[in-house]
Scaffold this motif. Structure first.
Motif: not given
Lengths: 408, 408
Positions: A161, A163, A334, A336-337, A366, B161, B334-337, B365-366, B385, B402, B404, B408
């Motif tokens: 990545r 970084q 990871f 998305l949830r 989301l 895409r 759409f960020p991860l939550r 759940t993350l 991450d 929660w 966002d 990276f």
């Protein structure tokens, strides 16, 4: 439709995980390393930073010299030196001394902390009063605090990545050992197919899968190569596959939606090498008529003709090999949830993948809204933001339930 | 430290959104279109599919002819034809007739549904019994159901895409109009910096930011170019920036962690063109000493010297321009939550970005666990991450809340 040796998605992935695709390694300049997969562990030969470093503009001191300093009772110290940015701090900070130091400057030997300039008052050219104590190490990045010498900083199999490029630069690694990208040959079968750059005769449709899969292979870091539309004929298919196998590490054959065609594909694969077809059919929707095979150290996947199915199965089976991920583990590191907005039925005993559009709810959650439409329609995949996974052991999900969603 | 014209992140982004970077367009072959940004809307000139198409192996029929068919009372129809895959179904299906049809085959005129082969029984060579009724349109993809002619299928500004390549192939678009990638010049300033391919003298550290930013620009679809380490001197910096501006659409200058250096950067920018510096400092942690500027239709960003700060600010300010996203909108589509595992303090009145490691909790759940360490340490960004966003108006988050998270 009779399918033999039908596996669940997890079983299919575990079966494949027992096989490896041989991959060469090469060394590339650091600036060409992005998204490449490391072929070896990287050990730092140096420490970063190579010296105790100030994080503030101020004065380097010995913390014990200003213990108890306060606004009402400043500690007085002698300005005995000045650290110049980027130069060695030559000399020794004696008890009772302070050296002026910029952010990023090297602490002189003897100093163990930095006082921010805001908490000092100049008494005369040679003396300052300090109005707050500091703890040893305060406002300092210690030598080796970022990276210790001898440490494994990145491990084989890791995909680089931005970084990571920064970290490699920090320790002076400017050439990196990486795996060669996997070469992937892409074939489409089906007498109904025609090339995108040709007019469409009645009864025919254009080849979609070659192009969507080409994009997926590229995105995963592979080197795709198109072999075009191949006739559903044993000899023609076999000849093209022999050539594609010689030139690639993996082959994707999509199409052949009729039962006869699928059987031809499986029979051809079994003549190409060992062990041949590992499974033929998966307990999945969409994507049931999928074939997984290994042929003398190369992977061959028979993907469904429907574009949505082909894309989903590619991600589950082929992508982990290209990205060099552990295929026996989670489907995605990871996902998305999201919360489903509607009840969706799915049969138990198979993994369902449902196209969804995502949006943000009022509290930031989301929300996943199903996209309706047959899995033969590429437009549904374009409209969708991703696919939601309804697992094997569930009879659908209800509105309000959480699902994993993978962006596509 | 005095900062002037300090904006919140949202204000900074809104200020920038009033400016555009001039971009050329070019036309590329479809296979080179992945991740490119469309410069124009794409309208389909065709319908997909171009005919009513069977989704099953079976028999094309008129639904009304077999209304009421059942196991106990099959409907008998005459086999009057056979559709060959990929060919025009020439002829007309008369009342009381059925035509054999493969999956993907073209329905003959007169037919409006397909009966799956499983629900038929062959009586003799010319007659079958059908044991289940079908609705009109059943097991059929109708002409134009995937794409209608005249429809805008993808809009200007969209980043292509894999499935978009598939859709473009489907409608016969094999060359696509796209924006030229943004050219981005990258400079590092700071007398303490040395190049990664050189030994590190005492008091110096290697240039990290040029390499991390190079990766970020590439990842966003830009064309990065390094200008190396530039002395913190007005004339030297100005000369290099004049050259970089002539050769690029955007410049990133990182480093200059001391107050004096930052002032030099801002003063140089203001001599380069109009309107010059738009803001100098943001209410953000990390990343406070950031500069945003527009110079005669090109963007110039002064990024902090700390690698973590530089990467976070790049993503907030520079990346939307490169990806051609609306910078005034959400920070990320759409960020991860994720759920924070610990209480984290943050000051109200600024946006905080916190490095986190993610893992999956038992229910899927993350969970986001803070990575500790100063923002000068690139290793913390490698361990992380992603970063969690603690918004402007919140005094930190509590364990269980929660957030966002952006990978990276």
């Amino acid at each position: 439709m009779e399918l033999f040796n039908v596996l669940t998605v997890q079983q299919a992935r575990q079966t494949l995980s027992k096989h490896v695709i041989r991959r060469e390694e090469e060394t590339v300049p650091l600036l060409e390393g992005l998204n490449r997969v490391l072929s070896r562990d990287i050990v730092s030969l140096e420490e970063v930073p190579g010296f105790d470093r100030s994080t503030m503009d101020g004065y380097a001191v010995r913390a014990r010299d200003i213990f108890g300093a306060a606004e009402s009772l400043p500690a007085y110290v002698n300005i005995a030196g000045e650290v110049i940015m980027g130069r060695e701090a030559a000399g020794f900070l004696e008890p009772g001394q302070a050296w002026a130091i910029p952010t990023g400057g090297m602490l002189p030997a003897g100093a163990d902390a930095v006082v921010m300039v805001e908490y000092t008052e100049e008494l005369d050219e040679k003396t300052i009063g300090i109005t707050r104590p500091v703890a040893p190490g305060e406002n300092v990045v210690r030598r080796g605090e970022d990276v210790m010498a001898g440490l494994t900083i990145l491990t084989a199999g890791h995909r680089l990545r931005p970084q990571d490029l920064g970290l490699l630069a920090a320790v002076g690694v400017t050439r990196v050992p990486v795996l060669m990208p996997l070469k992937v040959g892409i074939l489409s079968t089906g007498d109904e197919l025609t090339e995108p750059n040709q007019p469409v005769p009645p009864g025919k449709v254009r080849d979609i899968n070659s192009y969507a899969l080409y994009g997926q292979v590229l995105e995963a870091g592979g080197m795709p190569r198109l072999y075009g539309i191949v006739e559903d004929d044993f000899d023609t298919l076999r000849n093209t596959m022999v050539q594609a196998l010689a030139e690639n590490d993996m082959i994707l054959i999509s199409g052949g939606s009729s039962v006869g065609t699928r059987d031809v594909t499986a029979r051809v694969i079994d003549t190409l090498g060992k062990p041949g077809v590992l499974f033929h059919g998966m307990a999945i929707k969409p994507g049931k008529p999928s074939i997984g095979a290994m042929v003398d150290g190369k992977a061959v996947f028979g993907l469904p003709g429907h574009p949505v199915s082909a894309m989903v199965v590619f991600n589950l089976l082929a992508r982990p090999f290209i990205e060099s991920l552990d295929i026996s583990g989670d489907l995605r590191k990871f996902p998305l949830r999201a919360v489903m907005t509607r009840n969706v039925h799915s049969a138990t005993g198979r993994d369902d993948f449902l196209r969804v559009v995502l949006r943000r709810g009022e509290d930031g959650t989301l929300l996943a809204e199903p996209v309706l439409g047959k899995s033969g329609l590429i437009s549904t995949m374009v409209k969708a933001d991703g696919v939601a996974h309804l697992p094997l052991n569930k009879e659908g999900v209800e509105a309000g339930e959480w699902v994993d969603v993978w962006l596509f």
